[in-house]
Design a protein around this motif. Structure first.
Motif: not given
Length: 512
Positions: A310, A314, A318, A322, A421, A489, A491, A494
């Motif tokens: 990340i 990236d 992220k 958040d 996060s 990882w 998005l 997530d």
């Protein structure tokens, strides 16, 4: 045969080596005074060259589009029947120009440092974008309907703006490089002649953004001199890990021959827990791999062992994720949080919120907020004693909010300010234990979870590993899922975890 040799140093190979070795109880590590001074010097974050070149693309697009749109407003106005055609054409030409600059490598830092030498190429590519525009207008038989004065003026003004911007950026980049604001900080692992050869090779690169911060080596001064090519040996490998917890290091370069496989793997076993790029110098190795196996610092070849997870854009994406979803969560759950605060106050004496110190990114100690679920005089900020079923320390309201995870809602504010996060490995208290052992004493490589920011929710929790950590197996499984999250990882990942969280929270079997 060559590809098999290169693959030995993959992340999976290192993990296997980690798993195969017994974990010893870690000893406290203290840096010597010189290492402490150097680490303190590099505490401040730097601007990544990747980020600078990325922002440059965006700024040049905006500069070209805004200048073209301004000329449209001045020369043509908004009462034309081609009101939407002009902005589309101006935007398309601006985007095409940036793409042409990109494929011609005009956003590389060495190129940005020498704008005069690339002025001709800039002009040719800008003219090429206009030539394609003219060809398209000719074949569509619409070129006569557009203002030649507008596009002629834009051609001159656009080039002057882009070239002027690049002159300014060249000066700024030089200034940032001088004061350390824009550089990649590297530490060499392994000293002696191999390290000196590598340092000399790096120093010969004409536009080198690497700053060597020091050398770490387990060997004594007889086999590894205390000074190599003017750089001090700051300590051993265990001290390097502590050093990288303090200093903002971007890269570790292992200057050992690939043939020393056992020693290289032994080093990587310790170093892979750090959130940095790890490279194996291939400068003086006799083995030759395919060109795509290497990355390069200038012309110096490196084998990529681990990449910082990340990183660069990236991390920007992220962080934006958040902030957006944290604000959304705070707004949506504010009635529940208000009702919970009132219930806690009515149920027992003490503060509404409970603050606990936990391990954050790169092992930094952060303060995490929760709704208080225990009696105030029996709270355990260190989490040395795990909460169990029917624990008398937990209040009546506390049992409900712990089962439903409502006690975690204040962590939306942690995510908003950036200490957590929304999605990531769940942070554990700094003194959390299992059978009188700290978690990192139970699981070798446990601190690799901290290569990214911890999260309010995580992949392990989605897969059922939440609640009481009463067995070593639970700690290992959580760590396994956390490392899987870090390796894969995105998005979308997530987003998937975030939307699955309320569904999986319905299972309260392990939540006490």
């Amino acid at each position: 045969m060559k590809e098999d040799s290169a693959s030995r140093f993959s992340a999976n190979a290192v993990r296997k080596f980690v798993d195969d070795e017994a974990a010893g109880k870690p000893q406290p590590v203290k840096l010597n005074k010189v290492a402490q001074q150097v680490a303190a010097q590099y505490r401040r974050d730097t601007t990544s060259p990747v980020m600078v070149s990325g922002v440059m693309r965006l700024v040049e697009f905006c500069l070209l589009f805004i200048s073209g749109a301004s000329l449209f407003a001045a020369y043509v106005g908004f009462d034309t029947r081609l009101l939407w055609h002009y902005p589309v054409i101006i935007g398309g030409t601006s985007l095409l120009t940036v793409i042409l600059f990109e494929v011609s490598d005009l956003y590389q830092i060495p190129v940005l440092l020498r704008p005069l030498s690339k002025a001709g190429r800039l002009l040719v590519l800008w003219a090429g974008a206009f030539a394609l525009l003219a060809v398209a207008g000719f074949f569509l038989k619409i070129s006569s309907e557009f203002s030649r004065l507008l596009f002629g003026t834009w051609f001159v003004l656009g080039f002057l703006l882009v070239f002027g911007l690049r002159l300014v950026m060249a000066q700024l980049i030089r200034r940032w490089a001088r004061n350390g604001s824009m550089e990649r900080r590297a530490v060499l692992v392994g000293g002696g002649q191999a390290a000196e050869t590598l340092i000399r090779a790096l120093e010969r690169q004409p536009y080198n953004d690497i700053r060597i911060c020091g050398i770490f080596d387990d060997r004594d001064d007889r086999r590894s001199p205390p000074i190599v090519a003017g750089y001090p040996k700051l300590g051993n490998i265990n001290e390097l890990i502590e050093f990288a917890r303090i200093a903002r290091i971007d890269m570790l370069i292992v200057s050992l021959p690939i043939a020393a496989e056992k020693r290289v793997l032994s080093l990587l076993k310790k170093l892979w827990v750090l959130p940095v790029d790890i490279r194996l110098s291939a400068h003086s190795n006799q083995l030759q791999f395919r060109p795509r196996s290497y990355s390069f610092i200038g012309s110096v070849p490196m084998l990529d062992i681990f990449d910082k997870p990340i990183n660069d854009w990236d991390s920007v994406a992220k962080r934006a994720f958040d902030i957006f979803f944290s604000l959304f969560g705070i707004i949506v759950f504010s009635p529940i949080m208000l009702a919970t605060a009132i219930a806690i106050k009515l149920d027992s004496k003490g503060p509404v919120l409970f603050k606990q110190k936990r391990h954050g990114f790169n092992n930094e100690v952060i303060e995490v907020y929760k709704f208080r679920s225990m009696h105030a005089d029996q709270s355990d900020p260190t989490a040395k004693k795990t909460v169990t079923k029917n624990d008398p320390r937990v209040t009546r309201v506390g049992r409900f909010i712990r089962k439903t995870s409502i006690d975690e809602l204040p962590q939306f504010f942690n995510s908003l300010v950036g200490s957590l996060s929304l999605v990531g490995p769940r942070p554990h208290a700094v003194a959390a234990q299992s059978h009188n052992l700290l978690y990192n004493e139970v699981v070798d490589g446990y601190f690799a979870r901290h290569r990214v920011k911890p999260g309010v929710t995580g992949w392990a929790q989605i897969n059922g590993w939440r609640g009481e950590m009463d067995t070593d197996e639970k700690i290992r499984k959580r760590t396994e899922y956390d490392l899987d999250y870090i390796e894969n990882w995105s998005l979308w990942f997530d987003l998937k975890i975030l939307f699955l969280t309320p569904i999986r929270l319905l299972n309260t079997e392990n939540a006490y």
